[in-house]
Scaffold this motif. Structure first.
Motif, mmCIF file in Angstrom:
data_model
loop_
_atom_site.group_PDB
_atom_site.id
_atom_site.type_symbol
_atom_site.label_atom_id
_atom_site.label_comp_id
_atom_site.label_asym_id
_atom_site.label_seq_id
_atom_site.Cartn_x
_atom_site.Cartn_y
_atom_site.Cartn_z
ATOM 1 N N VAL B 104 0.887 -1.164 0.000
ATOM 2 C CA VAL B 104 0.000 0.000 0.000
ATOM 3 C C VAL B 104 0.921 1.209 0.000
ATOM 4 C CG1 VAL B 104 -1.686 1.342 1.312
ATOM 5 C CG2 VAL B 104 -1.892 -1.148 1.219
ATOM 6 N N LEU B 146 -1.758 -1.267 -4.013
ATOM 7 C CA LEU B 146 -2.744 -0.187 -3.910
ATOM 8 C C LEU B 146 -1.962 1.119 -3.889
ATOM 9 C CD1 LEU B 146 -5.639 0.832 -3.558
ATOM 10 C CD2 LEU B 146 -5.353 0.581 -1.088
ATOM 11 N N ARG B 165 -11.393 0.603 -1.048
ATOM 12 C CA ARG B 165 -10.358 -0.183 -1.743
ATOM 13 C C ARG B 165 -9.267 -0.632 -0.762
ATOM 14 N NH1 ARG B 165 -8.078 2.803 -6.705
ATOM 15 N NH2 ARG B 165 -6.880 0.854 -6.804
ATOM 16 N N TYR B 166 -8.981 0.223 0.212
ATOM 17 C CA TYR B 166 -7.988 -0.107 1.251
ATOM 18 C C TYR B 166 -8.481 -1.287 2.091
ATOM 19 C CZ TYR B 166 -4.943 0.806 5.327
ATOM 20 O OH TYR B 166 -4.040 0.716 6.348
ATOM 21 N N LYS B 169 -8.187 -4.332 0.100
ATOM 22 C CA LYS B 169 -6.798 -4.809 -0.032
ATOM 23 C C LYS B 169 -6.376 -5.577 1.219
ATOM 24 C CE LYS B 169 -4.645 -4.235 -3.077
ATOM 25 N NZ LYS B 169 -4.496 -5.192 -4.203
ATOM 26 N N ASN B 174 -8.346 -12.163 -2.867
ATOM 27 C CA ASN B 174 -7.786 -11.576 -4.083
ATOM 28 C C ASN B 174 -8.686 -11.866 -5.280
ATOM 29 O OD1 ASN B 174 -5.952 -10.225 -5.712
ATOM 30 N ND2 ASN B 174 -4.746 -12.073 -6.097
#
Lengths: 232, 232
Positions: B104, B146, B165-166, B169, B174
């Protein structure tokens, strides 16, 4: 040309290869050697001092063991605190612009593993993109890196060859042409000539210089003849 | 699935984006958060403890500001001392094999500069090769990173989108397929349902879950019909 050699290794005394190369350039006056972990044992890097040194040199070389495909922590810290927009680079600063930048990498795995299908999967050129990006961002020209694979396992002759390539990376103008390499060698020999006192050794070196210079003239003449044949 | 989130930032209190994301996952029980600079203020990383944590988790995420195209110094040090051949990876050890590994990245420059011709010259995929090589060497599957570009400049709605989205992740299996994303959302909503007590909110969430599940069944039915048309 003056070269700033920034060495980073967390345990340099124990590193045979680092000692081998660093010992060989102790008396080379155009190279300034800085081992970060020795100069900054507490990690408190002095950005002003480092920036002053960058300014004074024409070629910047990072030398380090290629652990986990990157630099040791202290060299990363050096990048984070010394390379400062507005001082070393950026639209309002051209301190580093036009200088040369290169890497000398000590690598523990053999060269053939650095390819798709090998244990390391990527080439050195792929893995060093962050350093290429650094050179691009600061306006420096990125030199081909000197990749020293498994130095400890080399034969003595291979080690000597690598040493010559190391000296060239630090002091020879960039370019692999025969003329550049010969000019560099003549220059090195002339210096040795001034430093030694045994007349036998002096004679050998004088002879070598003579042959090299004669070769260069011959090559020059041949090129002119060739040129006339092609464009009469 | 349990996720180990290894965060490295030399001055995390001052980082608005880091605080924003870390605050949002404080109560997510399947994510173990470790900010290295807080845990190891003197930089003396405990390899045994870190290896134990690696072993206990299925997904390993490095979260850091992408200064000079790489990780902060302490995260590099973590790699150098924790990832140990024979313990975490290598022919005689499969501790990390089959786990997932991802990044990230908090990035200060805009996305369009990360291409040939842009100020950063290379793509994020090119610049993160060292981490891809790390995943390959240790037998982990590399997840798409990300990349959070210029978070502070985003509109509130964009920030919320990024937060989803975080979370994905960190906690979603997946894959970008609609089914995976819907299953993840139903799961998250069901947990929220258990945690809230206002009946109005409960009703809204129950309704959302119902719609999502109905959608999935419809999609499933449509696919079967389509399949029959193609292979009657």
């Amino acid at each position: 040309m003056r070269t700033l050699l920034i060495v980073s290794h967390p345990d340099i005394i124990e590193s045979y290869s680092q000692q081998y190369f660093l010992n060989s350039i102790k008396d080379v006056e155009e190279v300034t050697v800085r081992h970060l972990e020795t100069i900054y044992p507490n990690g408190n890097i002095n950005p002003t001092e480092e920036q002053r040194l960058l300014k004074e040199h024409d070629r910047i070389i990072f030398q380090f063991p290629f652990y986990w495909y990157s630099s040791p922590p202290l060299l990363k810290h050096w990048q984070d605190v010394v390379l400062e927009e507005g001082v070393t680079h950026g639209p309002s600063s051209t301190m580093l612009k036009g200088k040369e930048f290169g890497l000398v990498l000590m690598i523990g795995v053999s060269e053939r593993e650095y390819q798709a299908g090998g244990s390391e999967h990527f080439t050195i050129s792929e893995l060093t993109k962050p350093f290429q990006a650094l050179a691009h961002k600061t306006g420096m020209e990125y030199l081909p890196s000197l990749d020293i694979f498994q130095f400890a396992y080399m034969e003595d002759e291979q080690k000597m060859d690598m040493l010559i390539r190391y000296w060239q990376k630090l002091t020879m103008e960039n370019g692999e042409s025969l003329t550049v390499r010969e000019r560099w060698l003549v220059n090195k020999l002339e210096r040795s000539f001034l430093q030694i006192h045994e007349s036998d050794d002096q004679n050998v070196i004088r002879h070598a210089i003579h042959i090299l210079e004669e070769n260069q003239m011959t090559i020059h003449d041949l090129k002119m003849v060739l040129d006339q044949i092609q464009h009469p």
